[in-house]
Design an enzyme around this catalytic site. Structure first.
Site, PDB file in Angstrom:
ATOM      1  N   HIS A  26       2.434   8.898  -3.099  1.00 20.79           N
ATOM      2  CA  HIS A  26       1.604   8.119  -4.016  1.00 20.79           C
ATOM      3  C   HIS A  26       2.439   7.414  -5.084  1.00 20.79           C
ATOM      4  O   HIS A  26       1.896   6.721  -5.931  1.00 20.79           O
ATOM      5  CB  HIS A  26       0.565   9.017  -4.687  1.00 20.79           C
ATOM      6  N   SER A  64       0.391   7.639   9.061  1.00 20.66           N
ATOM      7  CA  SER A  64       0.296   6.203   8.799  1.00 20.66           C
ATOM      8  C   SER A  64       1.613   5.653   8.267  1.00 20.66           C
ATOM      9  O   SER A  64       2.376   6.349   7.598  1.00 20.66           O
ATOM     10  CB  SER A  64      -0.827   5.916   7.807  1.00 20.66           C
ATOM     11  N   LYS A 105      -8.861  -2.559  -9.124  1.00 19.07           N
ATOM     12  CA  LYS A 105      -7.734  -2.352  -8.209  1.00 19.07           C
ATOM     13  C   LYS A 105      -6.821  -3.577  -8.191  1.00 19.07           C
ATOM     14  O   LYS A 105      -5.590  -3.459  -8.291  1.00 19.07           O
ATOM     15  CB  LYS A 105      -8.265  -2.080  -6.806  1.00 19.07           C
TER      16      LYS A 105
END
Length: 767
Positions: A707, A448, A19
């Protein structure tokens, strides 16, 4: 000797190294050479770990910088034309297909603006794959611009002295899991089989030339209800992929019951099969019966989808029973599926209750489990490991941690009345319209807002005790106020508090509910560079105190606009955790529904009367085959949601959200939510809109892909809404993004939401 095998190992690294380097590359902080070097380092670590544990059959090509299905699309040149016109490097084409790319022109490079391919759930898991997209003009060939990945990684392992078995997604599954591009909607992807088989054959020949004698070829669609036209393709495919200059094939399937499709594979000229006997142990006799005496049977007996220790006594007995049928020399002990779906290493957990930790097994430990079971079946002395395992299994079975009599008593009170709103939607709607007085095309977000570096730093300080509770609350309130003022500024109609206090939409609740355990390093890949830390359901679930009321009440106190209370639904809390395997998922979902019911009622009592209970995993949990199990699931899944949400007044508006699944309106109709929002921005089939045209309640079809860092223009939003309004009534349509904005930056969030709201205003002016 009975061999051991692993079908795939997590590629993320024990400390999320993948990541970190991937996001650093996207941010321009490291070079492509740095990125590739870290990938090589992670692969070497994983291979050595398995070899040192004694695994006989070690996988290669189970690594990816984003998604293994996307790897194959790049390798096979299944690249839609929109990605090929910018003269991007192979790795940037790969990432553009996965997450989109929007880049301004510079002196040396042209501007780039391209959306990502569709992303959907990998069967019934929380892993998302990038759906292959085909057209009539797709030109399958080995795209060697970045090498030949399966061959290169096989040779990479070989140079380390480690023989591996390359893993490749099989041709029938690759095509069947794909879709037609928007300019070729009449195309059935499976019709491309004859075109793609020569490329598979060329790849296999290159692997054989490199020294690979055996390849794991995954055909997971065999656990689905397949049309006859698809079933017939297996014989065609595998007759073409067997030959003297090709490696032997182990046909691999997992996650379900293969028996309804056995006729399609029983005569295939493969060297062996792998089946998932954790999910469906009762298929053992029938699948063993198709072996021809020369074929091996890989027995998936160590769970690749959960974190509970394997019961060595039961697993050994099962493998011995299979070996009695097919011969011990034909048996391989294996993980049920790739270990991609489990955390990397239990040894990284330093804060878990040692009693509970002793019940767990992560990927590194599961590797050892496979080896131990294989040795035990082979007759080697592993008595010490067997004794320790038996002690752990007994400890869990006898522990008081798993049982709460009060929860079980309350569960017995669940009935239809408890899971039914006081009035149907058409009676609730007028009360809600009068209360909120929202404009046409009401705008909102999913929940969010960006989780900035500052938020993460302060949360970490609070966890470490470097901030007091009061200091942390003051910080969170400032973040909430920033989000609220921003939403007011751009003109959103129904606001959210932004969730700055939440680490994850499931973990946050798991940490506050009794019956859960949670980890510090139990990361699992969800998609791309998005990792989650699923909590673990270890016992009966209940809510000791309010979890979200304080932040929601504060947010509502600083605005006159409606403020949504934000909760994660019972099925999603269950599916995005590691569930218990000693009681049914229905029981666990209903317990969660009761816990959330208390939270919903506390929110309403505190003046929060728009409440969103997200259920993105409800489609994910759907059994893979039609039948009684599926209908039962739909009943209890919907009931658990209604248990959570039905104890409110008619003018309290219940929302829910769903994303990244192939939804059927009937899956959500039974929830009886007043408003639902659905991921939609990458759906390019007009029939998908039509499916929702008669949905009785209100709906928001998501308008931009959260995304991707790409920012849609106002004109793009307007065009998208115009297409939706051709089949969906304006008075029922909400305007919102695909999903929450946690992973996005503030600059792109501000621009995208501003353009979205401006598009809604455009349509209000027209109506």
């Amino acid at each position: 000797m009975v061999q051991s095998s692993v079908l795939g190992f997590p590629r993320i690294g024990g400390q999320r190294e993948l990541k970190k380097v991937t996001e650093a590359y996207w941010g321009g902080k490291v070079s492509v050479d740095d990125l590739l070097a870290k990938g090589k380092e992670l692969r070497a670590h994983n291979w050595k770990l398995q070899k040192d544990a004694g695994v006989d059959v070690i996988p290669s090509n189970d690594f990816s910088f984003y998604d293994q299905v996307l790897d194959l699309s790049l390798l096979f040149n299944a690249i839609p034309e929109r990605y090929t016109k910018f003269n991007l490097s192979p790795i940037d084409v790969f990432f553009a297909m996965g997450r989109g790319l929007q880049r301004k022109a510079t002196e040396s490079t042209a501007a780039v603006d391209v959306t990502a391919l569709e992303m959907v759930k990998w069967f019934d898991s929380n892993y998302h794959y990038v759906r292959p997209t085909f057209s009539h003009s797709t030109d399958f060939k080995l795209n060697t611009s970045a090498g030949v990945k399966p061959v290169d990684e096989y040779l990479e392992a070989k140079a380390l002295g480690i023989e591996t078995r390359p893993v490749i997604l099989g041709p029938v599954s690759y095509l069947y899991l794909g879709k037609a591009d928007k300019d070729s909607l009449d195309l059935e992807p499976i019709s491309l089989l004859e075109k793609v088989l020569p490329v598979y054959k060329e790849l296999l020949a290159k692997l054989k030339e490199a020294g690979a004698t055996e390849v794991q070829i995954d055909e997971p669609v065999l656990v689905l209800d397949l049309p006859e036209a698809v079933k017939s393709k297996f014989q065609t495919a595998y007759d073409a992929l067997v030959g003297d200059n090709l490696p032997q094939l182990i046909l691999t399937t997992y996650f379900g019951d293969v028996r309804p499709n056995l006729d399609a594979i029983k005569s295939l000229p493969v060297a062996g099969f792998h089946f998932d006997f954790v999910r469906v142990p009762e298929q053992a006799d029938e699948v063993a019966s198709i072996l021809n005496g020369k074929q091996t049977l890989s027995v998936g007996i160590v769970d690749g989808r959960n974190i509970w220790k394997t019961d060595f006594a039961k697993a050994t007995a099962f493998v011995n029973k299979v070996a009695d049928k097919v011969g011990k020399d034909k048996v391989i002990v294996s993980t049920s599926s790739s270990l991609l779906h489990t955390p990397v290493d239990l040894d990284n957990e330093k804060k878990l209750d040692p009693v509970i930790k002793d019940w767990f097994s992560f990927a590194t430990q599961k590797v050892q489990e496979v080896v131990t079971i294989a040795k035990n079946v082979s007759g080697e002395d592993v008595s010490e490991a067997l004794a320790a395992n038996a002690k752990s299994i007994k400890s869990r079975q006898e522990s008081s941690i798993t049982t709460n009599p009060k929860v079980q008593e309350r569960l017995a009170t669940v009935n239809e009345a408890l899971s039914t709103r006081k009035a149907p939607f058409d009676e609730r709607l007028p009360a809600q319209q009068a209360k909120y007085n929202l404009p046409l095309f009401p705008t909102t977000t999913i929940g969010s807002f960006p989780q900035t570096k500052d938020i993460r730093i302060n949360r970490n300080k609070f966890v470490k005790g470097e901030l007091t509770a009061q200091q942390y609350e003051e910080f969170i309130n400032k973040e909430i106020e920033t989000v609220v003022r921003f939403q007011e500024e751009i003109g959103l109609d129904v606001l959210v508090h932004g969730e700055p206090e939440r680490n994850d939409m499931v973990q946050y609740f798991g940490e506050q509910l009794d019956g859960f355990a949670f980890t510090t390093n139990g990361w699992v890949q969800s998609y791309g560079s998005r990792y989650v830390r699923p909590p673990v359901v270890v016992g009966d679930v209940s809510r000791p105190k309010a979890m979200t009321v304080k932040e929601s009440v504060y947010a509502q106190s600083i605005t006159k606009k409606p403020m949504k209370g934000m909760l994660t639904g019972p099925v999603t809390c269950l599916r995005w955790s590691f569930p218990r395997d000693d009681v049914s998922q229905k029981v666990q979902a209903l317990q969660l529904g009761l816990a959330l019911r208390d939270e919903v009622q506390d929110l309403e009592a505190a003046g929060i009367t728009v409440i969103q209970v997200d259920e993105p995993a409800i489609r994910e949990g759907l059994p893979l085959r039609a039948g009684k199990e599926r209908s039962d699931y739909l009943n209890w899944a919907a009931q658990s949601f209604r248990v959570a949400t039905s104890g409110v007044e008619n003018d309290t508006q219940i929302h829910s959200h769903f994303c990244y699944s192939d939804l059927d309106p009937n899956h959500i109709k039974a929830l009886d939510a007043d408003v639902v929002s659905i991921e939609f921005s990458k759906k390019d089939d007009p029939n998908y809109i039509q499916e929702f045209s008669n949905y009785p309640n209100h709906i928001g079809l998501g308008l931009f892909d959260i995304h991707s860092p790409r920012i849609p223009s106002k004109e793009e939003f307007v065009a998208r809404i115009e297409e939706i309004l051709k089949v969906y009534p304006a008075n029922k349509f909400w305007v919102n993004p695909d999903c929450g904005l946690k992973t996005r930056g503030w600059e792109e969030t501000r621009a995208s939401l501003t353009n979205m709201v401006d598009a809604a205003k455009h349509f209000r002016a027209k109506n």
